[in-house]
Design an enzyme around this catalytic site. Sequence first.
Site, PDB file in Angstrom:
ATOM      1  N   PHE A   7       0.868  -1.183   0.000  1.00 46.61           N
ATOM      2  CA  PHE A   7       0.000   0.000   0.000  1.00 46.61           C
ATOM      3  C   PHE A   7       0.896   1.222   0.000  1.00 46.61           C
ATOM      4  O   PHE A   7       1.761   1.363   0.877  1.00 46.61           O
ATOM      5  CB  PHE A   7      -0.884   0.042   1.256  1.00 46.61           C
ATOM      6  CG  PHE A   7      -1.648   1.350   1.391  1.00 46.61           C
ATOM      7  CD1 PHE A   7      -2.982   1.432   1.019  1.00 46.61           C
ATOM      8  CD2 PHE A   7      -1.030   2.501   1.872  1.00 46.61           C
ATOM      9  CE1 PHE A   7      -3.683   2.630   1.129  1.00 46.61           C
ATOM     10  CE2 PHE A   7      -1.727   3.702   1.986  1.00 46.61           C
ATOM     11  CZ  PHE A   7      -3.054   3.768   1.614  1.00 46.61           C
ATOM     12  N   GLU A   8       0.672   2.101  -0.963  1.00 48.03           N
ATOM     13  CA  GLU A   8       1.364   3.388  -0.948  1.00 48.03           C
ATOM     14  C   GLU A   8       0.481   4.370  -1.682  1.00 48.03           C
ATOM     15  O   GLU A   8      -0.108   4.031  -2.702  1.00 48.03           O
ATOM     16  CB  GLU A   8       2.677   3.346  -1.763  1.00 48.03           C
ATOM     17  CG  GLU A   8       3.801   2.568  -1.184  1.00 48.03           C
ATOM     18  CD  GLU A   8       5.045   2.579  -2.101  1.00 48.03           C
ATOM     19  OE1 GLU A   8       4.906   2.530  -3.337  1.00 48.03           O
ATOM     20  OE2 GLU A   8       6.143   2.627  -1.544  1.00 48.03           O
ATOM     21  N   ILE A   9       0.399   5.584  -1.151  1.00 40.92           N
ATOM     22  CA  ILE A   9      -0.118   6.699  -1.942  1.00 40.92           C
ATOM     23  C   ILE A   9       0.986   7.739  -1.875  1.00 40.92           C
ATOM     24  O   ILE A   9       1.457   8.070  -0.777  1.00 40.92           O
ATOM     25  CB  ILE A   9      -1.439   7.267  -1.379  1.00 40.92           C
ATOM     26  CG1 ILE A   9      -2.467   6.142  -1.180  1.00 40.92           C
ATOM     27  CG2 ILE A   9      -2.007   8.334  -2.315  1.00 40.92           C
ATOM     28  CD1 ILE A   9      -3.774   6.599  -0.535  1.00 40.92           C
TER      29      ILE A   9
END
Length: 349
Positions: free
Chosen positions: A235-237
């Site tokens: 998960f990365e933004i």
Amino acid sequence: GKQFPLAMNPNDPGWDNLMSTAPGPRMNATFVTLARNSDVYDIAKSIRQVEDRFNRRYNYDWVFLNDKPFDDTFKKVTSSLASGKTHYGLIPKEHWSYPEWIDRDRAKKVREDMKARKIIYGDSVSYRHMCRYESGFFFRHPLMLNYEYYWRVEPSIELFCDVHYDPFRVLVEEDKKYSFVLSLYEYGETIKTLWDSTKKFMKNHPEHIAPDNSLEFLSDDDGETYNNCHFWSNFEIGSLDWLRSKSYIDFFESLDKDGGFFYERWGDAPVHSIAAGLLLKKDEIKFFNDIAYYHVPFTHCPTGEQTRLDLRCHCNPKDNFDWKTYSCTSRYFDLNGLKKPEGHDSEHK
Ligand code: GDP
Ligand code: MN
């Protein structure tokens, strides 16, 4: 921005407007997924959840990348689920193969040794190309060049709560470059010399080290050794412009020359995390407590009961990993002087 303020809490105007397209501006952003054709039904599950919990109201684009051409089934299934435009990209060969300076016999011996020692993915060539690609290349794929922000989504993840507001816009308005929901300790056997390479980079490129960085998140002895803490990068933004910046590229290229993607099994999670920790100011890294998430085997579930009810969450707060001893999220809170969310001390540890 002014006309349609972000609804961050249940009392804010617009919070309840869940049925329709969200009002307000859109950011220059896309979802991005690296996947094989065989991942189609696992990524379908992820897309369905991301759409139900968030994107059906925002309709951001989705970029899919693969080292082999995507087949028709993959394209049909994923484009039927995504509410924004979908794009399918082939990874150029030179981004998914051994660089010329790598000694393949040495790399092969490492894989055999790691296999004998049962190190997870230790014998895999493709996993190493994947980690190197996620570390150094996905943000430079031609399909990604038109976007400024990305949200990485992997197969078989879950989103447990409604995402009421636009996280891309939060990054823009709060001037954040990288965000996470889970953090933990890396398996040391896979990154034995990663910190040596990092120290070499710091010595050669002091101009890239941010003055108010998060070295304390990464090291307990002022940079002498790595404590293996990293943000979990499935998960990365984050900001694509940051990954395309000279400082990040210099960092990646310096590591790549040292060969640890092949002579060890460096993951993109510690690579991104060390970069974020050293090249960014500490207040450019964001923790999204509101985005409840699962990727095998860890869960981020907000501990505050009211938050879970407001966001219609379906996760069990006892599964929340954040405040357990194998998580590094406490360090991030302490280093940034942040107040831990409601309920963080009331769960079973
Ligand atoms: P893990 O989360 O570390 O267990 O690794 P995954 O198997 O989930 O791989 C990470 C991401 O890379 C996922 O989005 C996978 O779909 C993708 N991936 C892994 N290996 C390959 C590969 O050989 N080719 C392609 N195209 N994608 C891959
Ligand atoms: Mn995965």
